[in-house]
Design a protein around this motif. Structure first.
Motif, PDB file in Angstrom:
ATOM      1  N   SER A   1      -8.582  46.564  11.886  1.00 16.13           N
ATOM      2  CA  SER A   1      -7.959  45.794  10.802  1.00 16.13           C
ATOM      3  C   SER A   1      -7.649  44.355  11.219  1.00 16.13           C
ATOM      4  CB  SER A   1      -6.672  46.487  10.334  1.00 16.13           C
ATOM      5  OG  SER A   1      -5.783  46.602  11.423  1.00 16.13           O
ATOM      6  N   ALA A   2      -7.731  44.081  12.520  1.00 19.41           N
ATOM      7  CA  ALA A   2      -7.448  42.719  13.001  1.00 19.41           C
ATOM      8  C   ALA A   2      -8.705  41.843  13.002  1.00 19.41           C
ATOM      9  CB  ALA A   2      -6.859  42.774  14.406  1.00 19.41           C
ATOM     10  N   ARG A   3      -9.825  42.419  12.602  1.00 22.32           N
ATOM     11  CA  ARG A   3     -11.080  41.646  12.647  1.00 22.32           C
ATOM     12  C   ARG A   3     -11.205  40.791  11.382  1.00 22.32           C
ATOM     13  NH1 ARG A   3     -14.081  47.087  14.581  1.00 22.32           N
ATOM     14  NH2 ARG A   3     -12.964  47.235  16.561  1.00 22.32           N
TER      15      ARG A   3
ATOM     16  N   VAL B   1      -8.091  35.354  12.346  1.00 26.33           N
ATOM     17  CA  VAL B   1      -7.867  35.726  13.752  1.00 26.33           C
ATOM     18  C   VAL B   1      -8.927  35.051  14.626  1.00 26.33           C
ATOM     19  CG1 VAL B   1      -7.801  37.647  15.397  1.00 26.33           C
ATOM     20  CG2 VAL B   1      -6.787  37.909  13.117  1.00 26.33           C
ATOM     21  N   PHE B   2     -10.147  35.052  14.132  1.00 26.37           N
ATOM     22  CA  PHE B   2     -11.236  34.417  14.874  1.00 26.37           C
ATOM     23  C   PHE B   2     -10.961  32.922  15.064  1.00 26.37           C
ATOM     24  CE2 PHE B   2     -15.163  31.921  14.603  1.00 26.37           C
ATOM     25  CZ  PHE B   2     -15.824  32.354  15.761  1.00 26.37           C
ATOM     26  N   LEU B   3     -10.581  32.258  13.990  1.00 24.04           N
ATOM     27  CA  LEU B   3     -10.306  30.819  14.081  1.00 24.04           C
ATOM     28  C   LEU B   3      -9.148  30.532  15.038  1.00 24.04           C
ATOM     29  CD1 LEU B   3     -10.718  29.740  10.344  1.00 24.04           C
ATOM     30  CD2 LEU B   3     -12.280  29.277  12.249  1.00 24.04           C
TER      31      LEU B   3
ATOM     32  N   PHE C   1     -19.202  46.635  21.486  1.00 26.75           N
ATOM     33  CA  PHE C   1     -20.083  45.483  21.657  1.00 26.75           C
ATOM     34  C   PHE C   1     -19.871  44.363  20.632  1.00 26.75           C
ATOM     35  CE2 PHE C   1     -23.989  43.050  21.295  1.00 26.75           C
ATOM     36  CZ  PHE C   1     -24.257  42.765  22.617  1.00 26.75           C
ATOM     37  N   TRP C   2     -20.083  44.656  19.359  1.00 27.86           N
ATOM     38  CA  TRP C   2     -20.089  43.568  18.365  1.00 27.86           C
ATOM     39  C   TRP C   2     -18.729  42.905  18.179  1.00 27.86           C
ATOM     40  CZ3 TRP C   2     -24.446  41.366  17.723  1.00 27.86           C
ATOM     41  CH2 TRP C   2     -25.629  42.096  17.801  1.00 27.86           C
ATOM     42  N   PRO C   3     -17.639  43.687  18.116  1.00 28.46           N
ATOM     43  CA  PRO C   3     -16.331  43.001  18.048  1.00 28.46           C
ATOM     44  C   PRO C   3     -16.068  42.122  19.270  1.00 28.46           C
ATOM     45  CG  PRO C   3     -16.107  45.258  17.329  1.00 28.46           C
ATOM     46  CD  PRO C   3     -17.500  45.133  17.886  1.00 28.46           C
ATOM     47  N   THR C   4     -16.564  42.543  20.438  1.00 27.95           N
ATOM     48  CA  THR C   4     -16.370  41.717  21.638  1.00 27.95           C
ATOM     49  C   THR C   4     -17.184  40.422  21.527  1.00 27.95           C
ATOM     50  OG1 THR C   4     -15.957  43.667  22.997  1.00 27.95           O
ATOM     51  CG2 THR C   4     -16.584  41.656  24.159  1.00 27.95           C
TER      52      THR C   4
ATOM     53  N   MET D   1     -12.225  44.578   4.785  1.00 28.37           N
ATOM     54  CA  MET D   1     -13.592  44.265   5.208  1.00 28.37           C
ATOM     55  C   MET D   1     -13.619  43.896   6.696  1.00 28.37           C
ATOM     56  SD  MET D   1     -16.008  41.179   3.821  1.00 28.37           S
ATOM     57  CE  MET D   1     -17.548  40.792   4.648  1.00 28.37           C
ATOM     58  N   ASP D   2     -14.601  44.423   7.399  1.00 28.81           N
ATOM     59  CA  ASP D   2     -14.791  44.072   8.809  1.00 28.81           C
ATOM     60  C   ASP D   2     -15.675  42.820   8.888  1.00 28.81           C
ATOM     61  OD1 ASP D   2     -15.435  43.831  11.456  1.00 28.81           O
ATOM     62  OD2 ASP D   2     -15.583  45.998  11.775  1.00 28.81           O
ATOM     63  N   TRP D   3     -15.101  41.777   9.422  1.00 32.30           N
ATOM     64  CA  TRP D   3     -15.810  40.488   9.441  1.00 32.30           C
ATOM     65  C   TRP D   3     -16.690  40.316  10.677  1.00 32.30           C
ATOM     66  CZ3 TRP D   3     -15.657  36.581   5.736  1.00 32.30           C
ATOM     67  CH2 TRP D   3     -14.790  36.819   4.666  1.00 32.30           C
ATOM     68  N   THR D   4     -16.817  41.362  11.463  1.00 36.15           N
ATOM     69  CA  THR D   4     -17.599  41.242  12.691  1.00 36.15           C
ATOM     70  C   THR D   4     -19.030  40.811  12.401  1.00 36.15           C
ATOM     71  OG1 THR D   4     -16.247  42.926  13.737  1.00 36.15           O
ATOM     72  CG2 THR D   4     -18.377  42.476  14.745  1.00 36.15           C
ATOM     73  N   THR D   5     -19.626  41.428  11.374  1.00 32.68           N
ATOM     74  CA  THR D   5     -21.031  41.152  11.082  1.00 32.68           C
ATOM     75  C   THR D   5     -21.270  39.682  10.714  1.00 32.68           C
ATOM     76  OG1 THR D   5     -21.288  43.419  10.378  1.00 32.68           O
ATOM     77  CG2 THR D   5     -23.002  41.878   9.675  1.00 32.68           C
ATOM     78  N   PRO D   6     -20.539  39.121   9.733  1.00 29.02           N
ATOM     79  CA  PRO D   6     -20.783  37.702   9.437  1.00 29.02           C
ATOM     80  C   PRO D   6     -20.480  36.780  10.612  1.00 29.02           C
ATOM     81  CG  PRO D   6     -18.993  38.586   8.071  1.00 29.02           C
ATOM     82  CD  PRO D   6     -19.616  39.731   8.769  1.00 29.02           C
TER      83      PRO D   6
END
Lengths: 329, 283
Positions: free
Chosen positions: A44-46, A50-52, A182-185, B1-6
């Motif tokens: 749920s933190a993705r 959070v990325f920015l 993998f992908w979240p990392t 929504m999981d934003w990992t993909t974009p």
């Protein structure tokens, strides 16, 4: 001379850290690690915000690397070395690389004949915006091949071991995270790591492009917004940082106002970094002309501060850098 | 929504932006060399013999590399280059068609010495010289030396800088830098080379071009799995991991190309003296 160069004083030192302000740096690193690790384990933190935030704090993590390698955060040398491992993971490059690349080469501006590995002149696209984007692609490998050559001649005991250990640690922890999720990392750890590492290289271009590195006071661009400097641990005050490399970052704002401002070309004081980036790299196609200070009546050539000569300052700053790094030259 | 993909797609986008920037940089480096080759091919580069040298030792021109050597205490001195100088000391050249070109001292010139021989010259030292140099190299200031490569009376050279009648080419004096993505000397700058520089230029030009192609190709290879197989499947994971590795290798490759294509008047000489046995290497 030490007091002049470092601005050190006799205030009582707090527990664990050298200055009370260091907790800000510790906090930045803690927040950053929480920002990159939480999305790896908590779906749920993705989120893009959070990325920015992770990208921004990655840059701040690299700023802490810069400060920490000038003056260690903690009283304990062992703790300072251990902290470098955490910082290295955050940037995906060994924090100790800053000793030769920043403290001993960049701060000398090529005065000693060793060309600055991160000099703005390394990129010369006609469209200046491309220079901003491309700069880390050039300065990065310059730095790491330069560090390799430097390590062949350094008598800094234990540098190579510490440098290699930080490299292994940074890549091993990142590798483990990739192995686990993998992908979240990739999205929330590796991309921010790259962003921070490349932005700290890019800042060399931003702070010195179109400046006169041969000048005593006009070699750097400053970003003087108060909020900006709070979160950036005063890294906006770059002129005074170069002239007094051993001075603690918490003292830079006052020293900038008292010592740099009366002597420098005021055009090198920018209120906002975003404003400068838009003006110099987005709204303008070509590089801005060099700001040399010529014709500005406020510029004082004479030095009434008792500031030692550049070679003397460099030598003193080198000594401090090496001592902070925990070894002899 | 999981934003990992974009976000992963965005990362791929950044990877490609920088791939293209690095390819453009390598390509521009090759283009700069190619432009000089074309200028020379259109006439002007000719064989010549030095018939007069006004400098010390009847030198017409000299190439100097200032170096500092440092040692950490082991019996080695590692050198780094501080500055490169090409100086015209004045004199005359007899071109292959018999025309004599007078060259005034202090004019613009690039002196091209074969990089291999520059590095070989950097290796020459005596055991006694090593001892004194090593003592200085261990100090903070290091051991300074200047490598000199003179072009003297009687030397056979290749020269660009005068027209058929021996008069300076109109554009020769405009020896300013040109910006084509990288800083390169003007193709109009007079050159005195101790070797035929055209094959050297041609080889470097192609290396730079191939490097640009290689940088793009490597990106294609690691990106392809995202499109050829299930997106974000095992193959895509390998591709993404490959992209992280390739991204770093591309930067290293660009650094190697930048170093390899530095013109002989500016090429890295560096070098390392090894004590005791008197062996040495130049990089």
């Amino acid at each position: 001379m030490e007091q002049i160069l470092t601005g050190s004083d006799s205030r009582a030192e707090p527990w664990l850290v050298r200055r009370r302000e260091e907790w800000r740096q510790v906090g930045i690193v803690a927040v950053y690690n929480a920002l990159i690790l939480t999305p790896v384990f908590v779906a749920s933190a993705r989120h893009p915000l959070v990325f920015l935030a992770a990208c921004y704090f990655s840059f701040l993590n690299a700023v802490v690397i810069h400060n920490h390698l000038h003056k260690g955060v903690f009283h304990s040398k062992q703790l300072n070395k251990a902290f470098r491992f955490l910082l290295s993971f955050g940037a995906l490059y060994p924090a100790s690389a800053n000793i030769p690349s920043h403290n001993l080469v960049h701060h000398h501006f090529g005065d000693d004949g060793q060309p600055d590995w991160a000099a703005p002149g390394h990129v010369r696209f006609r469209w200046n915006f491309l220079n901003l984007l491309h700069f880390p692609n050039v300065a990065g490998p310059n730095t790491f091949t330069g560090v390799k050559r430097w390590s062949d001649v350094t008598r800094h005991a234990g540098f190579v071991l510490q440098y290699n250990a930080e490299t292994v640690f940074a890549f091993a922890v990142t590798g483990l995270l990739l192995w686990g999720n993998f992908w979240p990392t990739i999205a929330f750890v590796v991309l921010p790591q790259f962003y921070g590492a490349r932005c700290i290289l890019r800042i060399n271009l931003i702070q010195h492009d179109s400046c006169d590195v041969d000048s005593e006071w006009n070699h750097s661009r400053n970003f003087v917004g108060r909020g900006f400097n709070w979160i950036m641990c005063n890294n906006g005050y770059h002129t005074i940082h170069h002239n007094r490399a051993g001075m603690h970052w918490a003292d830079l704002a006052q020293a900038h106002r008292e010592q740099a401002v009366p002597r420098m070309d005021r055009r090198l004081d920018e209120r906002s970094m975003v404003g400068y980036l838009l003006r110099a790299f987005v709204f303008k196609v070509h590089r801005e002309p060099t700001v040399s200070g010529a014709g500005h009546e406020d510029v004082k050539e004479s030095d009434d501060l008792g500031l030692p000569s550049r070679p003397e300052r460099f030598a003193a700053a080198d000594e401090v850098a090496i001592q902070e790094a925990g070894g002899a030259t | 929504m999981d934003w990992t993909t974009p976000l992963a797609w965005m990362g791929l986008g950044f990877f490609w932006v920088h791939t293209l920037l690095m390819a453009a940089h390598a390509g521009a480096q090759g283009a700069a060399l190619g432009r000089r080759l074309r200028v020379w091919a259109s006439g002007g580069l000719r064989r010549a013999r030095v018939v007069e040298g006004a400098g010390v030792g009847r030198q017409l021109a000299v190439h100097r590399v200032e170096q500092t050597g440092r040692s950490k205490g082991d019996p080695k001195i590692h050198f780094h280059d501080r500055a490169y100088h090409s100086e015209l000391e004045g004199g005359a050249l007899e071109l292959e068609d018999g025309v004599v070109a007078k060259l005034p001292a202090g004019g613009p010139v690039e002196v091209w010495i074969d990089p291999t021989s520059q590095r070989a010259r950097a290796d020459v030292f005596g055991e006694s010289e090593f001892e004194s140099a090593h003592a200085l190299a261990r100090k903070a200031r290091g051991f300074s030396r200047v490598l000199e490569h003179p072009v003297c009376d009687g030397d056979e050279v290749w020269f660009y800088g005068v027209g058929e009648d021996g008069a300076p080419l109109m554009t020769v004096s405009t020896a300013s830098a040109t910006y084509v993505g990288v800083l390169v000397p003007s193709p109009w700058t007079p050159v005195i080379a101790t070797f035929d520089p055209r094959p050297w230029l041609r080889g470097r030009m192609w290396v730079a071009r191939l490097a640009a192609l290689g940088i793009v190709t490597s990106a294609v290879v690691v990106t392809a799995p995202m499109f050829l197989w299930e997106p974000f499947g095992l193959e895509a994971k390998l591709g993404a991991l490959g992209a992280v590795i390739v991204f770093n290798l591309q930067q290293l490759a660009l650094k190697m190309v930048r170093d390899y294509t530095r013109e002989p008047s500016q090429c890295h000489v560096r070098g390392c003296w090894r004590g005791a046995a008197g062996e040495s290497t130049a990089s």
